[in-house]
Design a protein around this motif. Sequence first.
Motif, mmCIF file in Angstrom:
data_model
loop_
_atom_site.group_PDB
_atom_site.id
_atom_site.type_symbol
_atom_site.label_atom_id
_atom_site.label_comp_id
_atom_site.label_asym_id
_atom_site.label_seq_id
_atom_site.Cartn_x
_atom_site.Cartn_y
_atom_site.Cartn_z
ATOM 1 N N ARG A 198 9.765 -1.902 46.333
ATOM 2 C CA ARG A 198 8.785 -0.437 45.495
ATOM 3 C C ARG A 198 7.964 -2.040 44.902
ATOM 4 O O ARG A 198 8.275 -2.519 43.922
ATOM 5 C CB ARG A 198 9.652 -0.333 44.685
ATOM 6 N N PHE A 252 16.650 15.553 45.851
ATOM 7 C CA PHE A 252 15.151 14.672 46.577
ATOM 8 C C PHE A 252 14.947 15.525 47.959
ATOM 9 O O PHE A 252 15.283 16.399 47.678
ATOM 10 C CB PHE A 252 16.156 13.890 47.373
ATOM 11 N N THR A 255 16.887 16.414 50.284
ATOM 12 C CA THR A 255 17.931 17.120 50.561
ATOM 13 C C THR A 255 17.841 18.313 49.923
ATOM 14 O O THR A 255 17.267 18.545 49.441
ATOM 15 C CB THR A 255 18.719 16.337 50.771
ATOM 16 N N GLY A 286 22.464 7.726 46.403
ATOM 17 C CA GLY A 286 22.007 9.551 45.975
ATOM 18 C C GLY A 286 21.933 9.959 47.576
ATOM 19 O O GLY A 286 22.442 9.533 48.679
ATOM 20 N N ALA A 287 22.020 11.140 47.758
ATOM 21 C CA ALA A 287 22.775 12.071 48.905
ATOM 22 C C ALA A 287 22.194 12.952 48.475
ATOM 23 O O ALA A 287 22.294 13.900 47.517
ATOM 24 C CB ALA A 287 24.057 11.939 49.161
ATOM 25 N N GLY A 288 23.028 14.214 50.241
ATOM 26 C CA GLY A 288 23.331 15.628 50.381
ATOM 27 C C GLY A 288 22.602 16.337 51.600
ATOM 28 O O GLY A 288 23.128 15.517 52.344
ATOM 29 N N PHE A 310 22.413 9.615 52.888
ATOM 30 C CA PHE A 310 22.988 9.253 51.630
ATOM 31 C C PHE A 310 21.991 7.533 51.852
ATOM 32 O O PHE A 310 21.653 7.199 52.781
ATOM 33 C CB PHE A 310 24.379 9.113 51.142
ATOM 34 N N GLY A 311 22.003 7.871 50.225
ATOM 35 C CA GLY A 311 21.155 6.385 50.630
ATOM 36 C C GLY A 311 21.257 5.183 48.909
ATOM 37 O O GLY A 311 21.084 5.806 48.082
HETATM 38 N N1 DAH Z 1 16.066 6.987 49.775
HETATM 39 C C1 DAH Z 1 16.126 7.616 48.137
HETATM 40 C C2 DAH Z 1 15.746 6.540 47.655
HETATM 41 O O1 DAH Z 1 15.061 5.421 47.734
HETATM 42 C C3 DAH Z 1 17.841 8.070 48.225
HETATM 43 C C4 DAH Z 1 18.290 8.714 49.164
HETATM 44 C C5 DAH Z 1 18.655 9.964 48.311
HETATM 45 C C6 DAH Z 1 18.726 8.282 50.323
HETATM 46 C C7 DAH Z 1 19.801 11.227 49.453
HETATM 47 C C8 DAH Z 1 19.177 10.240 50.552
HETATM 48 C C9 DAH Z 1 19.653 10.802 50.261
HETATM 49 O O2 DAH Z 1 19.578 9.962 52.294
HETATM 50 O O3 DAH Z 1 20.464 11.791 50.901
HETATM 51 O O4 DAH Z 1 16.109 6.304 45.967
#
Ligand code: DAH
Length: 341
Positions: A198, A252, A255, A286-288, A310-311
Motif C-alpha cells: 500500500r 469490510f 463480510t 479484521g474478520a467477518g 479473517f485477515g
Molecule cells: N483484507 C482486510 C484488510 O486488509 C482484512 C480482512 C478483514 C480480511 C475482514 C478478511 C476479513 O478476510 O474477513 O484490511
Amino acid sequence: MKEQLAKIRAEALAAMDGAQSTAELDALRVQYLGKKGELTAVLKQMGKLSAEERPAMGQLANEVRAALEEAIEVNARKLEEKALEQRLEAEKLDVTIPGKQVKLGHKHPMYIALDEIKDIFVGMGFTVLDGPEVELAELNFDRLNAEEGHPSRDWSDTFYFDEDSRVMLRSQTSPMQVRAMDTMELPIRIIAPGRVYRKDEVDATHSPMFHQVEGMVIDKNVTMADLKGTLNTVVEKLYGKGTKTRFRPHHFPFTEPSCEMDVQCHKCGGVGCPTCKGEGWIELLGAGMIHPKVLEMSGIDPKEYSGWAFGMGLERTAMRRFKIADLRLIFENDIRFLEQF
Ligand code: DAH
C-alpha cells in the motif's frame, strides 16, 4: 662373448639398481636393450659363432636379457612407490589444526511467528496456500464486493501497473479467498500468508510493504460462533492461556457482519499504557462472515453454504509475540536486532 655378456649384465644391473628416477631407468633400458643397445649389439654377433657354440650363447644372452628386464620392472616399481611416498608427505594435512567456526544464521522473528501460526492452523485441518503478489484488481476488489469508486481502489492508496487500473500489487491477501473458492472443492479451510502493498509512508507502525495472513472457512452451517471460537483458540496458543480478546463491529465490503478483533495489551494487562496508546487493547485482525454476494460471485450458493474469513497483520502479530516496539526493526535487518531472537 661370454665375458662380454657377463660384463653387460653386471654393469647394467648395478646402474639400474642405482637409478634415481624413472627417466634415468628408461635411458638405461634404451642403452642396453634398445635397437642400438649394448646387449642388442652382442646378439647381432651371434651369426658369427659356430653351430655348436650358438645354442649355449643364445640361452645365456636370453638369460641376461630376462635379468635386465626384471631389474627394470623391479626398479620402476620401487621408484613409483618412492614418488608416491614423497607426494603423500608433501601433501600431508594437519587435521589437528582447529577449523574456522561457521556462523549459522537463524529464522527471522517474523517467520518464527508465521511458522507458529501455520502450525496452529494446520493442526486444525487448514491448508496453507501461496498466491501471487501481482494481482488482478478484479480479484483484489470486484470479486470481493469492493465496487468502482470504493476508497481503497484509489490511485493514492494502491500500486497499479497500468492506466486502466487492472493489474496491481495486491493490497491485501483477501484475493486468495477468491482464488481458493475458484479452484478448491467445498468444504474449504485455508490460510494464505504473504506480502501486500500500500502507498503508506514508513513510520513505527506503517510500511508500504507488509505481510498478512488470510484465513477462510466455508462449509454448511458455519456461524460467527465458529469464527470466535477458532480465533480465540489461536490467540491462546500464540500468546498464552487466558489471553483476552474482544470483537468490535466494523465494516469490510466482503463480510457481513464484519468485526475487528483486539487482544488485551500484554504490557499493561488492559489498564492502558504507551504500547496500546492508552487503549488497553491492541487490534490484531479484521474478520467477518463472508458476504453472500462474494459467495455467489464464486458460484457458491449462500443458502446452502456459509463461511467466515479473517485477515491478520503478521508484523503486528510478531511485534506482540516478541514485544518489538517499532515496525521498522523488522525490515531493517540490523544484525544486532535480529540476533536477539
Ligand atoms: N483484507 C482486510 C484488510 O486488509 C482484512 C480482512 C478483514 C480480511 C475482514 C478478511 C476479513 O478476510 O474477513 O484490511
